[in-house]
Scaffold this motif. Structure first.
Motif, mmCIF file in Angstrom:
data_model
loop_
_atom_site.group_PDB
_atom_site.id
_atom_site.type_symbol
_atom_site.label_atom_id
_atom_site.label_comp_id
_atom_site.label_asym_id
_atom_site.label_seq_id
_atom_site.Cartn_x
_atom_site.Cartn_y
_atom_site.Cartn_z
ATOM 1 N N VAL A 1 -9.028 -0.569 -3.874
ATOM 2 C CA VAL A 1 -8.242 -1.651 -4.434
ATOM 3 C C VAL A 1 -7.788 -2.782 -3.712
ATOM 4 O O VAL A 1 -7.607 -2.503 -2.430
ATOM 5 C CB VAL A 1 -7.136 -1.075 -5.183
ATOM 6 N N ALA A 2 -7.783 -3.937 -4.366
ATOM 7 C CA ALA A 2 -7.125 -5.057 -3.477
ATOM 8 C C ALA A 2 -6.302 -5.654 -4.313
ATOM 9 O O ALA A 2 -6.486 -5.605 -5.754
ATOM 10 C CB ALA A 2 -8.283 -6.144 -3.133
ATOM 11 N N ALA B 1 3.462 0.449 -5.765
ATOM 12 C CA ALA B 1 3.164 1.770 -6.222
ATOM 13 C C ALA B 1 1.793 2.377 -6.064
ATOM 14 O O ALA B 1 1.663 3.588 -5.884
ATOM 15 C CB ALA B 1 2.978 1.274 -7.973
ATOM 16 N N LEU B 2 0.744 1.696 -5.635
ATOM 17 C CA LEU B 2 -0.456 2.180 -5.032
ATOM 18 C C LEU B 2 0.004 3.003 -3.636
ATOM 19 O O LEU B 2 -0.702 4.034 -3.370
ATOM 20 C CB LEU B 2 -1.378 1.078 -4.701
ATOM 21 N N HIS B 3 0.623 2.223 -2.815
ATOM 22 C CA HIS B 3 0.836 2.677 -1.463
ATOM 23 C C HIS B 3 1.580 4.036 -1.714
ATOM 24 O O HIS B 3 1.445 4.889 -0.775
ATOM 25 C CB HIS B 3 1.883 1.599 -0.758
ATOM 26 N N ALA C 1 -2.655 5.420 -1.540
ATOM 27 C CA ALA C 1 -3.806 4.452 -1.657
ATOM 28 C C ALA C 1 -3.485 3.383 -0.425
ATOM 29 O O ALA C 1 -2.311 3.139 0.123
ATOM 30 C CB ALA C 1 -3.909 3.632 -2.880
ATOM 31 N N HIS C 2 -4.404 2.696 -0.057
ATOM 32 C CA HIS C 2 -4.387 1.434 1.003
ATOM 33 C C HIS C 2 -4.773 0.444 0.337
ATOM 34 O O HIS C 2 -6.026 -0.102 0.689
ATOM 35 C CB HIS C 2 -5.031 1.918 2.351
ATOM 36 N N PRO C 3 -4.268 -0.375 -0.387
ATOM 37 C CA PRO C 3 -4.773 -1.495 -0.930
ATOM 38 C C PRO C 3 -4.821 -2.689 0.168
ATOM 39 O O PRO C 3 -4.185 -2.864 0.751
ATOM 40 C CB PRO C 3 -3.622 -2.081 -2.069
ATOM 41 N N LEU D 1 -6.139 2.939 -14.970
ATOM 42 C CA LEU D 1 -5.360 3.964 -15.436
ATOM 43 C C LEU D 1 -5.198 5.031 -14.171
ATOM 44 O O LEU D 1 -4.444 5.683 -13.618
ATOM 45 C CB LEU D 1 -5.856 4.770 -16.453
ATOM 46 N N ARG D 2 -6.628 5.178 -13.337
ATOM 47 C CA ARG D 2 -6.729 6.262 -12.461
ATOM 48 C C ARG D 2 -6.063 5.914 -11.120
ATOM 49 O O ARG D 2 -5.339 6.654 -10.423
ATOM 50 C CB ARG D 2 -8.348 6.494 -12.185
ATOM 51 N N ALA D 3 -5.983 4.364 -10.923
ATOM 52 C CA ALA D 3 -5.563 3.920 -9.709
ATOM 53 C C ALA D 3 -3.895 4.257 -9.831
ATOM 54 O O ALA D 3 -3.451 4.277 -8.445
ATOM 55 C CB ALA D 3 -5.615 2.502 -9.485
#
Length: 311
Positions: free
Chosen positions: A22-23, A37-39, A43-45, A170-172
């Protein structure tokens, strides 16, 4: 042209074979919320913006989430293409983000557009060399604080259309502080949000925050404008009625009196305004459908002048 490299892919149980790479392009108020939210999910956007920084920070109540950077400022330094790009720049900055889209997008890439308006796909026409556009409705208020951190002032939620490309979004974000739902009638949801965006234009011209909607005269003006917007929305296929318009006014009246909006913040900072996608669209589409737009005919020129001058 040399083939683009692909960013390293991480695996994660419960999200299919692997976690999407993701970016986030535009780590402002909305982008920082998504990055946090990703972090928190591990995740490591990849963070991409106009100004290099070593981190971004979200504050939500007593919580503070620091997302480590770097925030890259040069598309030439992008680490490769990704599965998912959250485009969180304002529509006035979309053209400037074209370099990031070129650097980050492969044919498989999904670009989730976190921008105001009902014309997100048209707004990327000619700028997206590869990938699939998924428009989103952003249902949360967030504001950038003087120290650069972002304050989330409501529950974070996105609405997406029911299309296959939405699955990667949705998965991310599954299980994160940002809820994601899909709608089979995305046109209605997009216009529901646009009614709110359009009304916020009144705050720009008054130079006041949400408390202004407590005034009876502003309430009448807002109701007149909402009926105008509603007529255009229904002509565009949105299944909205008078109760939906009334709910928008009540929403503004229920906000904290000191709550601003992004377009008001831009006006106070002397930045270009998103007047066309939030307000001009009602006038433009009203003319296409032969619908009178007397409030827009006053509001839009004033917003345009506030944004672009001269004077």
């Amino acid at each position: 042209m040399a083939e683009k490299k692909t960013a390293e892919q991480n695996t994660s149980p419960g999200t299919g074979d692997r976690r999407p790479t993701v970016a986030v392009v535009g780590p402002g108020a909305i982008g920082t919320t998504i990055a946090a939210a990703l972090h928190e999910r591990g995740a490591h956007p990849v963070l991409c913006g106009r100004t290099a920084r070593d981190h971004v920070e979200l504050r939500d109540g007593d919580d503070a989430v620091v997302v480590p950077g770097p925030v890259r400022a040069d598309p030439g330094g992008a680490p490769g293409t990704v599965d998912l790009v959250f485009l969180a720049v304002k529509t006035t900055q979309t053209q400037a983000a074209a370099g990031w889209l070129e650097a980050l997008c492969a044919p498989r890439t999904v670009v989730c557009v976190l921008q105001n308006g009902v014309e997100q796909e048209q707004g990327l026409a000619g700028l997206l060399p590869h990938g699939h556009v998924v428009p989103a409705v952003v249902w949360f208020p967030a504001q950038t604080l003087p120290d650069g951190a972002v304050r989330l002032r409501g529950r974070a939620r996105l609405t997406l259309p029911e299309v296959p490309a939405a699955d990667v979004v949705l998965r991310a974000l599954a299980g994160s502080r940002c809820a994601v739902d899909t709608s089979a009638d995305f046109v209605t949801e997009a216009w529901r949000k646009l009614l709110q965006n359009a009304v916020a234009g009144l705050m720009v011209l008054a130079g006041r925050r949400a408390g202004m909607f407590q005034r009876a005269d502003i309430g009448r003006l807002t109701s007149d404008y909402l009926r105008e917007c509603l007529a255009v929305a229904r002509a565009e296929g949105a299944a909205l009625d008078d109760t939906d318009a009334a709910a928008v006014l009540e929403t503004f009246r229920a906000f904290p009196r000191d709550l601003g909006t992004s377009i008001l913040a831009d006006r106070e900072a002397g930045r270009p305004l998103e007047w066309d996608v939030r307000n001009g669209v009602v006038q433009r589409l009203g003319r296409r459908h032969g619908i009178p737009t007397p409030v827009s005919d006053v509001l839009v020129p004033l917003l345009a002048a506030a944004s672009e001058g001269p004077g």
